[in-house]
Design an enzyme around this catalytic site. Structure first.
Site, PDB file in Angstrom:
ATOM      1  N   ASN A   3      32.867  25.595  33.319  1.00  0.00           N
ATOM      2  CA  ASN A   3      33.723  25.839  34.481  1.00  0.00           C
ATOM      3  C   ASN A   3      33.161  27.029  35.241  1.00  0.00           C
ATOM      4  OD1 ASN A   3      35.722  26.409  36.308  1.00  0.00           O
ATOM      5  ND2 ASN A   3      37.281  26.965  34.788  1.00  0.00           N
ATOM      6  N   TRP A   4      32.545  26.736  36.372  1.00  0.00           N
ATOM      7  CA  TRP A   4      31.889  27.810  37.136  1.00  0.00           C
ATOM      8  C   TRP A   4      32.895  28.660  37.908  1.00  0.00           C
ATOM      9  CZ3 TRP A   4      26.855  25.476  39.745  1.00  0.00           C
ATOM     10  CH2 TRP A   4      25.986  25.047  38.727  1.00  0.00           C
ATOM     11  N   LYS A   5      34.137  28.197  37.986  1.00  0.00           N
ATOM     12  CA  LYS A   5      35.167  28.922  38.757  1.00  0.00           C
ATOM     13  C   LYS A   5      34.654  29.144  40.198  1.00  0.00           C
ATOM     14  CE  LYS A   5      36.923  30.637  34.438  1.00  0.00           C
ATOM     15  NZ  LYS A   5      37.672  31.640  33.695  1.00  0.00           N
TER      16      LYS A   5
ATOM     17  N   GLY B  69      37.650  35.413  29.648  1.00  0.00           N
ATOM     18  CA  GLY B  69      36.928  36.465  30.370  1.00  0.00           C
ATOM     19  C   GLY B  69      37.073  37.849  29.745  1.00  0.00           C
TER      20      GLY B  69
ATOM     21  N   GLU C 251      43.079  27.030  25.977  1.00  0.00           N
ATOM     22  CA  GLU C 251      42.456  28.285  26.412  1.00  0.00           C
ATOM     23  C   GLU C 251      43.485  29.404  26.343  1.00  0.00           C
ATOM     24  OE1 GLU C 251      38.891  27.501  29.153  1.00  0.00           O
ATOM     25  OE2 GLU C 251      40.665  27.342  30.407  1.00  0.00           O
TER      26      GLU C 251
ATOM     27  N   GLU D 177      44.344  30.046  35.429  1.00  0.00           N
ATOM     28  CA  GLU D 177      44.205  30.833  36.659  1.00  0.00           C
ATOM     29  C   GLU D 177      44.967  30.180  37.807  1.00  0.00           C
ATOM     30  OE1 GLU D 177      39.946  30.987  36.438  1.00  0.00           O
ATOM     31  OE2 GLU D 177      40.110  32.376  34.750  1.00  0.00           O
TER      32      GLU D 177
ATOM     33  N   GLY E 177      33.493  29.385  30.492  1.00  0.00           N
ATOM     34  CA  GLY E 177      33.520  30.038  31.800  1.00  0.00           C
ATOM     35  C   GLY E 177      32.258  30.844  32.028  1.00  0.00           C
ATOM     36  N   GLY E 178      32.341  32.155  31.816  1.00  0.00           N
ATOM     37  CA  GLY E 178      31.239  33.075  32.107  1.00  0.00           C
ATOM     38  C   GLY E 178      29.873  32.620  31.616  1.00  0.00           C
TER      39      GLY E 178
ATOM     40  N   SER F 242      36.038  32.920  26.193  1.00  0.00           N
ATOM     41  CA  SER F 242      34.905  33.714  25.687  1.00  0.00           C
ATOM     42  C   SER F 242      34.020  32.939  24.706  1.00  0.00           C
ATOM     43  CB  SER F 242      35.401  35.033  25.075  1.00  0.00           C
ATOM     44  OG  SER F 242      36.078  35.800  26.058  1.00  0.00           O
TER      45      SER F 242
ATOM     46  N   HIS G 111      44.488  24.734  34.957  1.00  0.00           N
ATOM     47  CA  HIS G 111      43.825  25.929  34.404  1.00  0.00           C
ATOM     48  C   HIS G 111      44.780  27.123  34.533  1.00  0.00           C
ATOM     49  CE1 HIS G 111      41.056  29.242  33.832  1.00  0.00           C
ATOM     50  NE2 HIS G 111      40.235  28.368  33.261  1.00  0.00           N
TER      51      HIS G 111
END
Ligand code: 13P
Length: 254
Positions: free
Chosen positions: A11-13, A177, A171, A101, A238-239, A217, A99
């Site tokens: 997930n590149w966000k 993150g 998640e 967010e 993610g990251g 993470s 998600h």
């Protein structure tokens, strides 16, 4: 027990303009060959603005595309929104829904999630439904109750056949993150509870067919231990999905 095909999703966000998308996908195509991908699925979720260029560069590769969200209506006066038929047209096979967010910053509720799940299914796009508890909920010992409510909410109105083919990503919000991953045992406990909720909504064989991803993470260093758990069928990254080497290593988990 049904064999579940592992799924690793990045997930590149809100990261990456088209040039960066091209560079990252080109690097991933190099490091993830057909041999690496024969027994697993790898899915990339770039921002909407990069989907078209991503489709072009991924043509002929086994890497698949996901969108990060969708609207539940197929078309209409919904300024700024993107519909399932539009995503289908762009070559998306998956879509992230709910998600944390989006729940946190865009006011998304379980009811919105359920409508989005129905819209994705109707258009032949597989939903990856995201659920997760806050740190406060975990500390109050409310994790399993919160997750069960989110899973039930997301799936309301879906029948057994529909449920068998979708994907749920657990998640924990406190792990997103933050560099603080759930331990494999903590993740496994929640995944087993999600499967039990799915079984109560359908039946055991259906629940056994659903793929459950862990997110929060995930890194090259912890993926193998997470994947060794009985009910962890993949990861939502993610990251680390923004670094070709790290993501390729995650996708090549042992
Ligand atoms: P991180 O891997 O950066 O913790 O993000 C997880 C996530 O939110 C994926 O959807």
């Amino acid at each position: 027990m049904a064999a579940r095909r592992p799924l690793i999703a990045g997930n590149w966000k809100m990261h990456g303009r088209r040039a960066e998308t091209l560079a990252l996908l080109a690097a991933l195509k190099e490091s993830l060959t057909v041999e690496h991908l024969h027994n697993r699925e790898v899915v990339i979720a770039p921002p909407f603005t990069s989907l078209e260029i991503a489709t072009q560069i991924l043509a002929g590769s086994s890497l698949q595309l996901a969108a990060q969200d969708l609207h539940w209506e197929p078309s209409g006066a919904y300024t700024g929104e993107i519909s399932a038929p539009m995503l289908k047209d762009l070559g998306c096979s998956y879509v992230l829904i709910g998600h944390s967010e989006r729940r946190q910053y865009c006011g998304e509720t379980d009811e919105h999630v359920a409508r989005k799940v129905a819209a994705a299914r109707k258009n032949g796009i597989t939903p990856i439904i995201c659920v997760g508890e806050t740190l406060e909920e975990r500390e109050k010992d409310a994790t399993l109750e919160v997750i069960a409510r989110q899973v039930r909410g997301a799936l309301s109105g879906q029948d057994k056949t529909a449920i068998a083919s979708l994907v749920v990503a657990y998640e924990p919000i406190w792990a997103i993150g933050t560099g603080r991953t759930a331990t494999p045992a903590q993740a496994q406990e929640v995944h087993a509870a999600i499967r039990a909720t799915l079984a109560s909504l359908t039946n055991q064989p259906t629940a056994e067919a659903v793929r459950l991803l862990y997110g929060g993470s995930v890194k090259a260093e912890n993926i193998d231990n997470l994947m060794a758990q009985a009910d962890i069928d993949g990861a939502l990254v993610g990251g680390a999905s923004l670094q070709a080497d790290a993501f390729a290593r995650i996708a090549r988990f042992q």
